[in-house]
Design a protein around this motif. Structure first.
Motif, PDB file in Angstrom:
ATOM      1  N   ALA A  97       3.626 -10.738 -12.792  1.00  0.00           N
ATOM      2  CA  ALA A  97       3.791  -9.275 -12.862  1.00  0.00           C
ATOM      3  C   ALA A  97       2.435  -8.606 -13.076  1.00  0.00           C
ATOM      4  O   ALA A  97       2.163  -7.536 -12.509  1.00  0.00           O
ATOM      5  N   ASP A  98       1.575  -9.229 -13.879  1.00  0.00           N
ATOM      6  CA  ASP A  98       0.225  -8.678 -14.094  1.00  0.00           C
ATOM      7  C   ASP A  98      -0.538  -8.616 -12.776  1.00  0.00           C
ATOM      8  O   ASP A  98      -1.241  -7.632 -12.486  1.00  0.00           O
ATOM      9  N   ILE A  99      -0.416  -9.673 -12.008  1.00  0.00           N
ATOM     10  CA  ILE A  99      -1.133  -9.712 -10.724  1.00  0.00           C
ATOM     11  C   ILE A  99      -0.577  -8.640  -9.796  1.00  0.00           C
ATOM     12  O   ILE A  99      -1.326  -7.943  -9.096  1.00  0.00           O
ATOM     13  N   ALA A 100       0.766  -8.496  -9.796  1.00  0.00           N
ATOM     14  CA  ALA A 100       1.375  -7.459  -8.952  1.00  0.00           C
ATOM     15  C   ALA A 100       0.868  -6.080  -9.350  1.00  0.00           C
ATOM     16  O   ALA A 100       0.550  -5.235  -8.502  1.00  0.00           O
ATOM     17  N   ARG A 101       0.759  -5.860 -10.669  1.00  0.00           N
ATOM     18  CA  ARG A 101       0.293  -4.564 -11.149  1.00  0.00           C
ATOM     19  C   ARG A 101      -1.161  -4.333 -10.734  1.00  0.00           C
ATOM     20  O   ARG A 101      -1.537  -3.245 -10.292  1.00  0.00           O
ATOM     21  N   ALA A 102      -1.965  -5.385 -10.884  1.00  0.00           N
ATOM     22  CA  ALA A 102      -3.375  -5.255 -10.495  1.00  0.00           C
ATOM     23  C   ALA A 102      -3.492  -4.926  -9.011  1.00  0.00           C
ATOM     24  O   ALA A 102      -4.292  -4.077  -8.612  1.00  0.00           O
ATOM     25  N   ALA A 103      -2.666  -5.607  -8.184  1.00  0.00           N
ATOM     26  CA  ALA A 103      -2.709  -5.346  -6.733  1.00  0.00           C
ATOM     27  C   ALA A 103      -2.346  -3.897  -6.447  1.00  0.00           C
ATOM     28  O   ALA A 103      -2.940  -3.250  -5.584  1.00  0.00           O
ATOM     29  N   GLN A 104      -1.369  -3.407  -7.208  1.00  0.00           N
ATOM     30  CA  GLN A 104      -0.945  -2.015  -7.050  1.00  0.00           C
ATOM     31  C   GLN A 104      -2.087  -1.078  -7.442  1.00  0.00           C
ATOM     32  O   GLN A 104      -2.443  -0.151  -6.704  1.00  0.00           O
ATOM     33  N   ASP A 105      -2.685  -1.325  -8.623  1.00  0.00           N
ATOM     34  CA  ASP A 105      -3.760  -0.463  -9.136  1.00  0.00           C
ATOM     35  C   ASP A 105      -4.966  -0.434  -8.202  1.00  0.00           C
ATOM     36  O   ASP A 105      -5.649   0.580  -8.071  1.00  0.00           O
ATOM     37  N   LEU A 106      -5.238  -1.578  -7.611  1.00  0.00           N
ATOM     38  CA  LEU A 106      -6.426  -1.667  -6.759  1.00  0.00           C
ATOM     39  C   LEU A 106      -6.204  -1.079  -5.367  1.00  0.00           C
ATOM     40  O   LEU A 106      -7.111  -1.085  -4.531  1.00  0.00           O
ATOM     41  N   GLY A 107      -4.987  -0.640  -5.096  1.00  0.00           N
ATOM     42  CA  GLY A 107      -4.710  -0.016  -3.794  1.00  0.00           C
ATOM     43  C   GLY A 107      -4.397  -1.017  -2.700  1.00  0.00           C
ATOM     44  O   GLY A 107      -4.271  -0.649  -1.528  1.00  0.00           O
ATOM     45  N   LEU A 108      -4.275  -2.302  -3.082  1.00  0.00           N
ATOM     46  CA  LEU A 108      -4.029  -3.332  -2.062  1.00  0.00           C
ATOM     47  C   LEU A 108      -2.635  -3.190  -1.469  1.00  0.00           C
ATOM     48  O   LEU A 108      -2.423  -3.406  -0.278  1.00  0.00           O
ATOM     49  N   VAL A 109      -1.678  -2.825  -2.332  1.00  0.00           N
ATOM     50  CA  VAL A 109      -0.297  -2.684  -1.869  1.00  0.00           C
ATOM     51  C   VAL A 109      -0.195  -1.507  -0.896  1.00  0.00           C
ATOM     52  O   VAL A 109       0.388  -1.626   0.190  1.00  0.00           O
ATOM     53  N   GLU A 110      -0.822  -0.413  -1.264  1.00  0.00           N
ATOM     54  CA  GLU A 110      -0.774   0.776  -0.413  1.00  0.00           C
ATOM     55  C   GLU A 110      -1.385   0.488   0.962  1.00  0.00           C
ATOM     56  O   GLU A 110      -0.864   0.904   2.005  1.00  0.00           O
ATOM     57  N   ARG A 111      -2.470  -0.279   0.940  1.00  0.00           N
ATOM     58  CA  ARG A 111      -3.152  -0.634   2.197  1.00  0.00           C
ATOM     59  C   ARG A 111      -2.198  -1.406   3.122  1.00  0.00           C
ATOM     60  O   ARG A 111      -2.094  -1.125   4.305  1.00  0.00           O
ATOM     61  N   ARG A 112      -1.479  -2.368   2.553  1.00  0.00           N
ATOM     62  CA  ARG A 112      -0.551  -3.163   3.365  1.00  0.00           C
ATOM     63  C   ARG A 112       0.675  -2.342   3.774  1.00  0.00           C
ATOM     64  O   ARG A 112       1.226  -2.555   4.851  1.00  0.00           O
ATOM     65  N   LEU A 113       1.100  -1.433   2.898  1.00  0.00           N
ATOM     66  CA  LEU A 113       2.258  -0.604   3.257  1.00  0.00           C
ATOM     67  C   LEU A 113       1.941   0.269   4.471  1.00  0.00           C
ATOM     68  O   LEU A 113       2.783   0.473   5.345  1.00  0.00           O
ATOM     69  N   ARG A 114       0.711   0.785   4.501  1.00  0.00           N
ATOM     70  CA  ARG A 114       0.296   1.590   5.659  1.00  0.00           C
ATOM     71  C   ARG A 114       0.374   0.756   6.939  1.00  0.00           C
ATOM     72  O   ARG A 114       0.863   1.197   7.958  1.00  0.00           O
ATOM     73  N   GLN A 115      -0.090  -0.487   6.830  1.00  0.00           N
ATOM     74  CA  GLN A 115      -0.041  -1.376   8.002  1.00  0.00           C
ATOM     75  C   GLN A 115       1.394  -1.675   8.412  1.00  0.00           C
ATOM     76  O   GLN A 115       1.719  -1.733   9.595  1.00  0.00           O
ATOM     77  N   LEU A 116       2.249  -1.859   7.401  1.00  0.00           N
ATOM     78  CA  LEU A 116       3.646  -2.185   7.693  1.00  0.00           C
ATOM     79  C   LEU A 116       4.335  -1.028   8.419  1.00  0.00           C
ATOM     80  O   LEU A 116       5.194  -1.230   9.270  1.00  0.00           O
ATOM     81  N   ARG A 117       3.923   0.176   8.070  1.00  0.00           N
ATOM     82  CA  ARG A 117       4.547   1.346   8.693  1.00  0.00           C
ATOM     83  C   ARG A 117       4.008   1.603  10.095  1.00  0.00           C
ATOM     84  O   ARG A 117       4.755   1.922  11.005  1.00  0.00           O
TER      85      ARG A 117
END
Lengths: 351, 469
Positions: A97-117
């Motif tokens: 969960a910590d790693i997931a949160r860090a990925a979220q904070d660092l904008g990595l999740v948002e970057r991949r979500l943009r690609q997914l869309r």
């Protein structure tokens, strides 16, 4: 030389020059590629070293360590994401969960979500895969939407990702795919649902009479949901589809519930060889000694798999089963005797 | 007479020119197809999820079939390498094909074999099976000892003994990558209804550092002939087979490593024992059967290095190998000649088969005839020297270009040879292979063609240094 010959020669010479130019160009490309790769690998190695301590902090339970990544993240998102996903793979619980949160904070999740869309198909598939590995719950809804993507690879990657995320809200969407998506063989859906464990049981029980009932029953068996035992027994005895009856027998084997023994014994005389084979296998798993004479009879079945599973099942019944095997091994020559002898030899037991 | 001879030789010159244009054109087309196929493959690797494939309950079981004839030098290393594969459900069946060099004794010693009785489900006819052994040290290892009947006969015995839906035929002299089965089985897991056979890239083990049955450090060979073969293999596998596979036109899956649906293999009668091109013949037979019955199917080539093999290091062994390959190719093509230009076989009838027939099958004869006719034309003054020189330079230039394209593909994808010197050596050998090696192999292939025409049988011996050497 004739005019035609001269023309051919000039064509040949032009082709020579062209091929020489192509060869030289390729040579230059090779050198440039090699140099670029060496430079890239070196840069990547240095960035990895720079982030290593911050990531170590994350993995060892210091979520604030991720803050150290921020000032240096520019241009390094790929490196950090790769390191985070590699680190996350073996982890569970709060550390993940910590790693997931860090990925979220660092904008990595948002970057991949943009690609997914909005990315091309291969980028959408990769984004889905990475979102599953990064473990952020904010990816669940977009991944559910990706289950109806026009590209089969993307749908498959989304299934795998939702299987990794194990968010209960994705269960109905995943379960709805059972038996529905013909472009998704290889059971990624089953695998994803298995990852949910007992939480998937209510959804699967609801599917146990529908078009994907065979697979639902098998999953219920693999998850050892005892509440599914009556449904499995009913399908084994009465389902008109032989494939579903075979699935029910496999589910009974996984469940190992003794109540199914009588139905399984009856299934040894099913008209379908696949059902007979799976029933023999299941009787071994259930371990009911009363099945031994029935399994002994199945050693003479016309189907090789049924014979082999029956022999294997007899070894799993303990002494009552072995007694029957020994009797067959000492009997008249034929496939049952050979099979019985092989089984006893494999166990290192006297014939 | 002279006029007639001149007309004949000049015609041959033109035929050779047309042959070279066609051959290189076909190679460039395959390279283009390969480039796109490799791009897609490398992208898919990024979301491959091999960890899930390993845990997937649907990942099907595979029997690895390893025929062995006089392989005492390598057999233990090879079997150990296969037993340590990273795959959730597989067993290994070694078929000792009446070896005379102690292969069976070596297996017995290394793997604690004990005799067992085993009922074979398959019914392909084979030479007599003397005994079946199972291993006390490796529960998933079975050894079949049978009378000598050749590689095909051994593979058929293995198919008979296998109890899994897929069989993987491998040579006893190969070193497999740890994830080889996972990689080649992936197309099957994802499309089990249609994928009936999968092959992968075979690389050259000469010169590599091998430990515990694995290539731990890929290195280029130090000697001349294996080095040429590295370049040749890169061109054949990365440049041609990947491209052909992308249009479902693959006619060869290397006998060194190939996965087949056991049921489909049984359906076409397994491997034919009357040809030395049994690997190609099986793929052709699968294509033919499935196309003729109108079923949707795919024969897939995985552009991933899956195994490493020792190639001939001396001219005599190379000659034997190439003669055998050529004979096998022509035998397989002859058995399926109905494919040529037949619309029912789609891309096979119009691209793959004609390519193999005209360029791979009969091409060496055209090439050798070309060398002779151009030389004769020059000596007699029937052709302009500048013309001949331009033609020679062009054929070399195109050959080099195609080889360099294959090296570029390797650089862009798997990049197994890391040192700058490796790159330099591959490029150098790509340049100079046209000045001797190519002619030498063309000659060997011509001899193979001659062997085929006079109906020669048998395999010939293969001399090995040993993978541990």
């Amino acid at each position: 030389m004739s005019a035609g010959g001269a023309a051919t020669l000039s064509w040949l010479l032009a082709a020579v020059w062209l091929s020489a130019a192509a060869a030289l160009g390729l040579l230059a490309a090779l050198i440039a590629l090699r140099a670029a790769r060496a430079a890239f690998d070196g840069w990547r190695g240095r960035r990895r070293a720079a982030f290593a301590s911050a990531l170590d902090g994350l993995i060892t339970g210091r979520p604030d360590a991720a803050r150290g990544l921020h000032p240096r993240l520019w241009g390094d998102a790929g490196v950090v994401e790769e390191m985070l996903t590699q680190a996350a793979l073996p982890l569970t619980g709060p550390l993940r969960a910590d790693i997931a949160r860090a990925a979220q904070d660092l904008g990595l999740v948002e970057r991949r979500l943009r690609q997914l869309r909005a990315g091309p198909a291969h980028a959408r598939a990769q984004a889905a895969e990475r979102l599953g590995l990064l473990g952020s719950s904010s990816a669940v809804e977009p991944l559910k939407a990706a289950l109806s993507d026009s590209n089969a690879e993307v749908r498959r990657a989304a299934v795998r990702a939702l299987g990794r995320l194990r968010d209960p809200s994705a269960l109905p969407a995943l379960a709805a795919l059972i038996g529905a998506d013909r472009e998704m063989p290889g059971e990624p859906v089953s695998q994803a649902l298995l990852g949910y464990g007992e939480a998937a049981a209510p959804v699967l029980l609801g599917l146990a009479r529908g078009p994907g009932r065979g697979r639902a029953l098998r999953l219920l068996g693999r998850l050892r949901i005892l509440a599914a035992a009556p449904l499995i027994a009913e399908a084994l005895a009465h389902d008109p589809d032989a494939a579903v009856r075979a699935d029910a027998a496999r589910a009974a084997a996984d469940l190992g519930h003794p109540d199914a023994a009588a139905r399984l014994r009856s299934a040894l005389s099913d008209e379908s060889a696949a059902v007979r084979a799976q029933a023999a296998r299941a009787l071994g798993a259930v371990g009911d000694p009363e099945s031994a004479p029935h399994l002994e009879a199945a050693l003479d079945d016309s189907d090789w798999w049924t014979r082999a599973y029956a022999a294997q099942a007899l070894t799993r019944l303990g002494e009552p089963g072995l007694e029957h095997l020994r009797r067959v091994a000492a009997g008249a020559d034929g496939p049952p005797r050979r099979l019985a002898r092989e089984m006893l030899d494999a166990l290192g037991l006297p014939r | 007479m002279t006029a007639w001879a001149r007309a004949f030789v000049t015609s041959v010159d033109w035929l050779v020119l047309a042959y070279f244009v066609g051959l290189h054109g076909a190679y460039l087309l395959f390279l283009l197809l390969s480039a796109f196929a490799l791009r897609d493959y490398m992208r898919r690797l990024r979301y491959g999820a091999y960890d899930l494939l390993f845990q997937n309950p649907a990942t099907p079981a595979v029997s690895v079939l390893m025929p062995a004839y006089n392989e005492a030098v390598n057999i233990a290393v090879s079997v150990r390498g296969v037993l340590n594969l990273n795959y959730p459900a597989f067993d290994v069946i070694v078929i000792n094909d009446g070896s005379r060099d102690g292969t069976l004794a070596e297996l017995k010693r290394e793997f604690a074999l004990v005799r067992t009785e085993r009922d074979f489900e398959g019914r392909l006819p084979t030479r007599a099976v003397r005994a079946v052994y199972r291993s006390l040290s490796a529960p998933n290892l079975t050894v079949i000892d049978k009378d000598n009947g050749g590689k095909s006969d051994s593979l058929n015995a293995g198919i008979n003994a296998a109890r899994t839906p897929y069989v993987c035929a491998v040579d006893a002299d190969i070193v497999m990558e740890e994830d080889a089965l996972l990689r080649v089985m992936r197309p099957i897991v994802e499309d089990p209804e249609r994928v009936v056979a999968v092959g992968g890239i075979v690389r050259i083990a000469n010169g590599c550092r091998i430990a515990h049955g694995r290539v731990v450090e890929p290195r280029l060979p130090r000697s001349l002939l294996p080095m040429f073969q590295v370049v040749e293999y890169l061109r054949a596998f990365l440049g041609a087979r990947t491209g052909l596979s992308s249009v479902n036109g693959l006619l060869i899956i290397s006998g060194a490593f190939g996965v087949f649906s056991r049921l489909r293999a049984l359906e076409v009668g397994g491997y034919r024992t009357d040809t030395v091109g049994e690997d190609m013949e099986l793929v052709c037979a699968l294509h033919a059967r499935l196309r003729e019955s109108g079923r949707a199917y795919r024969v897939v080539f995985v552009a991933d290095p899956v195994c490493w093999t020792e190639v001939p290091g001396d001219a005599t062994t190379l000659s034997r190998q190439r003669r055998r390959w050529q004979r096998g190719l022509l035998e397989a093509l002859a058995l399926h000649r109905r494919m040529l230009f037949d619309g029912r076989y789609g891309v096979l009838g119009w691209l793959s088969y004609p390519f193999f027939f005209f360029f791979e099958g009969w091409g060496p004869a055209v090439e050798i005839a070309g060398y002779l006719s151009v030389t004769l034309s020059l000596l007699m003054g029937w052709v302009d020297a500048s013309f001949a020189f331009a033609f020679l330079t062009l054929s070399i230039g195109l050959g080099v270009t195609i080889t360099l394209c294959s090296i570029v593909l390797e650089e862009l994808t798997f990049h197994r040879y890391r040192a700058w010197t490796d790159l330099a050596r591959m490029t150098l050998y790509g340049l100079i292979e046209n000045l001797g090696y190519r002619q030498l192999t063309s000659l060997y292939r011509c001899l193979g063609l001659w062997d085929y025409l006079r109906g020669r049988q048998g395999w010939g011996e293969m001399r090995r240094a040993g993978l541990g050497a």
